[in-house]
Motif scaffolding. Structure first.
Motif, short mmCIF file in Angstrom:
data_model
loop_
_atom_site.label_atom_id
_atom_site.label_comp_id
_atom_site.label_asym_id
_atom_site.label_seq_id
_atom_site.Cartn_x
_atom_site.Cartn_y
_atom_site.Cartn_z
N LEU A 164 -20.55 -28.65 49.17
CA LEU A 164 -20.47 -27.19 49.08
C LEU A 164 -21.87 -26.59 49.00
N TYR A 165 -22.10 -25.57 49.81
CA TYR A 165 -23.37 -24.84 49.79
C TYR A 165 -23.08 -23.42 49.30
N VAL A 166 -23.60 -23.08 48.13
CA VAL A 166 -23.43 -21.74 47.55
C VAL A 166 -24.73 -20.97 47.79
N LEU A 211 -29.91 -28.97 53.16
CA LEU A 211 -28.97 -29.28 54.24
C LEU A 211 -28.95 -30.78 54.54
N GLN A 212 -30.13 -31.42 54.51
CA GLN A 212 -30.16 -32.86 54.72
C GLN A 212 -29.41 -33.60 53.62
N PHE A 213 -29.53 -33.10 52.40
CA PHE A 213 -28.82 -33.69 51.27
C PHE A 213 -27.30 -33.59 51.46
N LEU A 214 -26.83 -32.42 51.89
CA LEU A 214 -25.40 -32.24 52.10
C LEU A 214 -24.92 -33.01 53.33
N ARG A 215 -25.71 -33.04 54.39
CA ARG A 215 -25.33 -33.79 55.59
C ARG A 215 -25.21 -35.28 55.29
N SER A 216 -26.07 -35.78 54.41
CA SER A 216 -25.95 -37.18 54.01
C SER A 216 -24.62 -37.42 53.30
N ALA A 248 -13.63 -21.66 41.40
CA ALA A 248 -12.34 -21.96 42.02
C ALA A 248 -12.52 -22.86 43.23
N ASP A 249 -13.58 -22.59 44.01
CA ASP A 249 -13.88 -23.46 45.16
C ASP A 249 -14.18 -24.88 44.71
N VAL A 250 -14.92 -24.99 43.62
CA VAL A 250 -15.26 -26.32 43.11
C VAL A 250 -14.00 -27.05 42.67
N ASP A 251 -13.11 -26.36 41.99
CA ASP A 251 -11.88 -27.01 41.53
C ASP A 251 -10.97 -27.35 42.70
N THR A 252 -11.01 -26.53 43.76
CA THR A 252 -10.14 -26.78 44.91
C THR A 252 -10.70 -27.86 45.82
N LEU A 253 -11.98 -27.73 46.19
CA LEU A 253 -12.60 -28.67 47.13
C LEU A 253 -13.00 -29.97 46.48
N ILE A 308 -19.67 -29.00 56.05
CA ILE A 308 -20.32 -28.34 54.92
C ILE A 308 -19.59 -27.04 54.62
N GLN A 309 -18.99 -26.94 53.45
CA GLN A 309 -18.34 -25.71 53.04
C GLN A 309 -19.41 -24.75 52.50
N VAL A 310 -19.42 -23.53 53.01
CA VAL A 310 -20.42 -22.54 52.63
C VAL A 310 -19.73 -21.38 51.93
#
Length: 505
Positions: A68-70, A54-59, A130-135, A93-95
């Motif tokens: 994106l968090y899967v 989460l710290q990595f994504l928040r950065s 699909a999320d990766v290609d969209t986001l 953060i997209q989950v």
């Protein structure tokens, strides 16, 4: 053509490293993570993998990136609970939840992840891609690999899944962090072999005290990093990593100025004072005045307008203030002015790495010129293995010496009187100066004596002087030249007509 293209790509400057959101971890990694690579973060449950993720994504969110968090193990509600425990929210953060159902765990219904050009992907995997290609995220976290192992069914399918993920993200300008809770019966090195870097979190439960946590970077391709183990802790606000101290990385101080103790007689005994950048070990039996003598140096520094820091293991701050007040050394004004700081250390709760970090903060952030560690006995309790204590103490004293800090170490002997007095850890060879305090018997009273038994790089007085503590402070008396055997504890008076034997010079 292909050869010329590779040569030109090698000439391109490397991309800036990505901050992980954990300052200490960035220090360990040599600046952060190389972008557009796949990384493995492994550790047992409870080691802090989700928090780092989460710290990595928040950065990334803080830098305006799409992230994106899967999750295949924790629900959105559970992730939200982790975030709230640190005072965060998941904004930005997209989950994507991929929690397996009972049908998905059926061997006949197991889905696999393959490269899109090779085989048809499962429905859930298609959603992620699909999320990766969209986001178009620049940072992606997969939590965790244990669930991928279950869905794969066999080790061969699992390895193909990991390779497919790496190939899928290779051309999408995305940095991927894979989490592994290491619950598999056999530790699979396949993921480690394909990951660009591998970080491992460890936690151990001692017989008494808090859980000790440490991390190590076992692999990092093409990047210089700080190897070895590094202590860390989980607090509200995330992980705090304390990089291992390497004294050779810091430039030495060239100043060799003597520092006064504030007591002329003590300065005379020390050959004019203590040089900056040196360490002094004050040893003696309990109650001989070691801590009071060390506090004298700290108070003298504060009176000169220098910052002094005391790290106390064996007594409370209230007891320290009361004791110093009884000796005419009032700490209150210096504490209020900020010239003096006192930190009470609980060895059962503070890891050695965190202790070293606080010492470094005292030097770099507050400009401490005098540091007191009281005592080595308490420091030893913070280090279960004495061998590592000596190694770490050597690095610490070298670093403080290069920073021009006067370091005072207090060490208590295990006996009160006699010739067989020993310290629990012998640090005398590390210290530049050794000051010995001893009890001795005289006319039915217990007296105290002080002597300097070692001083590197300078002359010192070799006499044994009387040492007393009173409401007016620390007092260094005249040399005890009328006795021999003072250090044995039972001195013998010399005949007035006989002169003591002196060693030839």
């Amino acid at each position: 053509m292909q050869g010329s293209t590779n040569a030109s790509s090698r000439d391109e400057p490397p991309l800036p490293l990505l901050a992980t959101g954990v300052a200490g971890l960035d220090d360990v990694l040599g600046g952060g993570l190389a972008p557009n690579r796949l990384y493995l973060l492994e550790g047992t449950p409870g080691a802090g993998k989700t928090t780092i993720a989460l710290q990595f994504l928040r950065s990334g969110v803080a830098h305006g990136e799409s992230v994106l968090y899967v999750t295949l193990s924790e629900s959105l509600g559970e992730l939200g609970g982790v975030a709230r425990s640190h005072g965060w929210d998941l904004t930005g953060i997209q989950v994507r939840e991929l929690l397996p159902s009972e049908e998905a765990l059926d061997p006949d219904e197991q889905s696999t992840v393959f490269h899109p050009s090779e085989l048809e992907l499962g429905q859930t995997t298609l959603k992620v891609l699909a999320d990766v290609d969209t986001l178009k995220p620049t940072r992606v976290v997969f939590d965790s690999l244990s669930e991928l192992r279950l869905l794969a069914g066999t080790s061969l399918r699992y390895r193909r899944q990991i390779l497919a993920l790496k190939q899928f993200f290779a051309g999408r300008q995305c940095t991927v962090l894979l989490l592994d809770d290491m619950t598999a019966s056999e530790h699979d090195l396949q993921v480690q072999s394909i990951a660009h870097a591998v970080l491992r979190l460890e936690q151990t439960n001692s017989d008494y005290g808090a859980t000790r946590r440490r991390l190590i970077v076992t692999k990092y391709r093409g990047q210089s990093y700080r190897d070895g183990f590094h202590d860390y802790k989980i607090v509200r606000g995330g992980l705090q990593v304390f990089p291992r101290l390497v004294a050779a990385e810091h430039n030495p101080s060239l100043q060799q100025v003597k520092v006064s103790s504030g007591l002329p007689a003590l300065d005379q005994l020390l050959g004019g004072g203590i040089e900056r950048g040196t360490s002094t070990l004050i040893v003696g039996a309990p109650g001989t005045g070691k801590s009071s003598l060390a506090a004298q140096f700290a108070v003298a520094a504060a009176r000169r307008g220098e910052h002094a820091a005391l790290f106390v293991f064996d007594e409370s701050i209230a007891t320290l203030r009361t004791r110093c007040r009884g000796l005419g050394m009032e700490l209150g004004p210096h504490l209020d002015s900020g010239m003096l700081t006192v930190r009470q250390i609980d060895p059962a709760e503070l890891s050695p790495g965190e202790f070293v970090h606080e010492l470094r903060e005292a030097v770099t952030a507050r400009g401490a010129s005098v540091i007191v560690i009281d005592s080595l006995n308490g420091y030893l309790n913070a280090m279960p293995d004495e061998r590592f204590l000596i190694v770490q103490l050597h690095e610490l004293l070298t670093y403080l010496g290069q920073a021009g800090v006067v370091t005072l170490l207090v060490g208590a002997h295990q006996a009160l009187i006699g010739a067989q007095m020993q310290a629990p850890v012998d640090a005398s060879y590390l210290a530049d100066v050794v000051v010995l305090l001893r009890y001795y018997e005289l006319n039915g009273e217990v007296q105290q004596a002080i002597s300097v038994v070692k001083k590197r790089g300078g002359a010192h007085e070799r006499t044994i002087r009387s040492f007393t503590l009173s409401e007016t402070g620390v007092h260094i008396g005249e040399p005890l030249s009328n006795f021999r055997g003072v250090l044995t504890g039972v001195p013998i008076p010399l005949d007035e007509n006989s002169a003591p034997e002196r060693a030839p010079r």
